[in-house]
Design an enzyme around this catalytic site. Structure first.
Site, PDB file in Angstrom:
ATOM      1  N   GLU A  72      -9.558  -1.953   5.217  1.00 23.77           N
ATOM      2  CA  GLU A  72     -10.192  -1.636   6.492  1.00 23.77           C
ATOM      3  C   GLU A  72     -11.409  -2.535   6.714  1.00 23.77           C
ATOM      4  OE1 GLU A  72      -8.600   0.214   8.439  1.00 23.77           O
ATOM      5  OE2 GLU A  72      -7.943   2.109   7.564  1.00 23.77           O
ATOM      6  N   HIS A 110      -7.050  -4.589  10.088  1.00 22.55           N
ATOM      7  CA  HIS A 110      -6.773  -4.369   8.667  1.00 22.55           C
ATOM      8  C   HIS A 110      -5.481  -5.059   8.239  1.00 22.55           C
ATOM      9  CE1 HIS A 110      -4.569  -0.286   9.523  1.00 22.55           C
ATOM     10  NE2 HIS A 110      -3.704  -1.260   9.478  1.00 22.55           N
ATOM     11  N   ASP A 128       0.823  -1.207   0.000  1.00 26.28           N
ATOM     12  CA  ASP A 128       0.000   0.000   0.000  1.00 26.28           C
ATOM     13  C   ASP A 128       0.861   1.263   0.000  1.00 26.28           C
ATOM     14  OD1 ASP A 128       0.982  -0.421   2.548  1.00 26.28           O
ATOM     15  OD2 ASP A 128      -0.972  -0.574   3.504  1.00 26.28           O
ATOM     16  N   ASP A 158      -7.458  -2.543  14.083  1.00 26.39           N
ATOM     17  CA  ASP A 158      -8.831  -2.879  13.693  1.00 26.39           C
ATOM     18  C   ASP A 158      -8.878  -4.135  12.814  1.00 26.39           C
ATOM     19  OD1 ASP A 158      -7.629  -1.889  11.441  1.00 26.39           O
ATOM     20  OD2 ASP A 158      -9.069  -0.260  11.102  1.00 26.39           O
TER      21      ASP A 158
HETATM   22  P1  PGA Z   1       2.238  -1.353  12.748  1.00 33.30           P
HETATM   23  O1  PGA Z   1       1.125  -1.316  11.631  1.00 33.30           O
HETATM   24  O2  PGA Z   1       3.232  -2.379  12.318  1.00 33.30           O
HETATM   25  O3  PGA Z   1       2.825   0.033  12.746  1.00 33.30           O
HETATM   26  O4  PGA Z   1       1.551  -1.710  14.020  1.00 33.30           O
HETATM   27  C1  PGA Z   1       0.556  -2.527  11.235  1.00 33.30           C
HETATM   28  C2  PGA Z   1      -0.467  -2.279  10.182  1.00 33.30           C
HETATM   29  O5  PGA Z   1      -1.175  -1.268  10.250  1.00 33.30           O
HETATM   30  O6  PGA Z   1      -0.586  -3.122   9.276  1.00 33.30           O
END
Ligand code: PGA
Length: 240
Positions: free
Chosen positions: A143, A138, A67, A136
């Site tokens: 999302e 994702h 992404d 959440d």
């Molecule tokens: P993080 O993000 O590694 O900074 O916790 C994980 C994600 O949002 O996929």
């Protein structure tokens, strides 16, 4: 789904990196799907170490990142492009033309998404997709509520994701409200999936995603249906 529980962040990073090191040794022209965020930083350090030990080369490896933010220039310190260059690409022998990342400043974002799918297909598909997990549930920027058949698309980020991103910014004052991301269908087509998660704050969502029902409310839960998915967790995220 194979679940590997490790002692701590360091061991999670080493174990996860080892799976990718083994893959590159076996298939020097592997196509890797990569992720950004706080979780994979140690993982990338382990890949760099393996490269410096001359255990692996990235000369033939191709990459596709999950992404990118919409509207953020690659030159920004907070772009996923800069993250990848800093954490991995500038430290190994990967060829710049083998690096694929979505361009969130493209004039036509829909075309950018369609083209990305085509590039993945032309590369023969992704051998291994690395994933973190959001609070959440994702994966990438898919999302809660994202349809499982969605391919690379433009997404409105949730407040929770924007807040979480904000904490990592050194340049951007405000989190972008949109992103480009591979969709669940794109991710599920990877031949192998490697999900990593660490820390107490991920415990509840990891439990839901790995052991709860498969639902679009928890995008990562779809991984339960993947035939070759390995999750490497630290003790805190696993609850053990
Ligand atoms: P993080 O993000 O590694 O900074 O916790 C994980 C994600 O949002 O996929």
């Amino acid at each position: 789904m194979k679940i590997i529980i490790t002692r701590d962040y360091q061991e999670m990073s080493v174990r996860a990196a080892q799976l990718v090191i083994d893959l590159i040794k076996q298939k020097p022209d592997a196509v890797l799907g990569l992720a950004t965020g706080r979780t994979p930083i140690g993982f990338y350090q382990e890949l760099v170490k393996a490269y410096l030990r001359r255990e692996i080369s990235f000369a033939k490896v191709k990459t596709f990142n999950l992404d990118e933010y919409v509207g953020v220039n690659r030159s920004s310190r907070d772009s996923f492009w800069t993250y990848m260059q800093t954490q991995l690409f500038s430290q190994v022998d990967i060829r710049q033309e083998n690096i694929n990342m979505l361009d969130g400043t493209a004039s036509n974002l829909q075309d950018e998404c369609i083209n990305y799918e085509r590039l993945i297909e032309d590369a023969g598909g992704i051998d291994l997709q690395l994933l973190g997990i959001g609070l959440d549930g994702h994966i990438g920027f898919c999302e809660p509520g994202t349809a499982v058949d969605k391919r690379t698309f433009v997404v409105d980020l949730t407040e929770l994701t924007m807040q979480s991103n904000q904490e990592t910014f050194t340049e951007l004052k405000k989190s972008p409200s949109q992103g480009l991301t591979m969709g669940p269908a794109t991710i599920m087509e990877a031949r192998k999936i490697l999900l990593i998660a660490n820390g107490k704050n991920k415990r509840a969502i990891v439990k839901k995603a790995l052991y709860g029902s498969v639902t679009t409310k928890v995008p990562a839960s779809i991984l339960q249906r993947h035939l070759d998915c390995t999750c490497v967790l630290d003790a805190l995220a696993s609850g053990e």
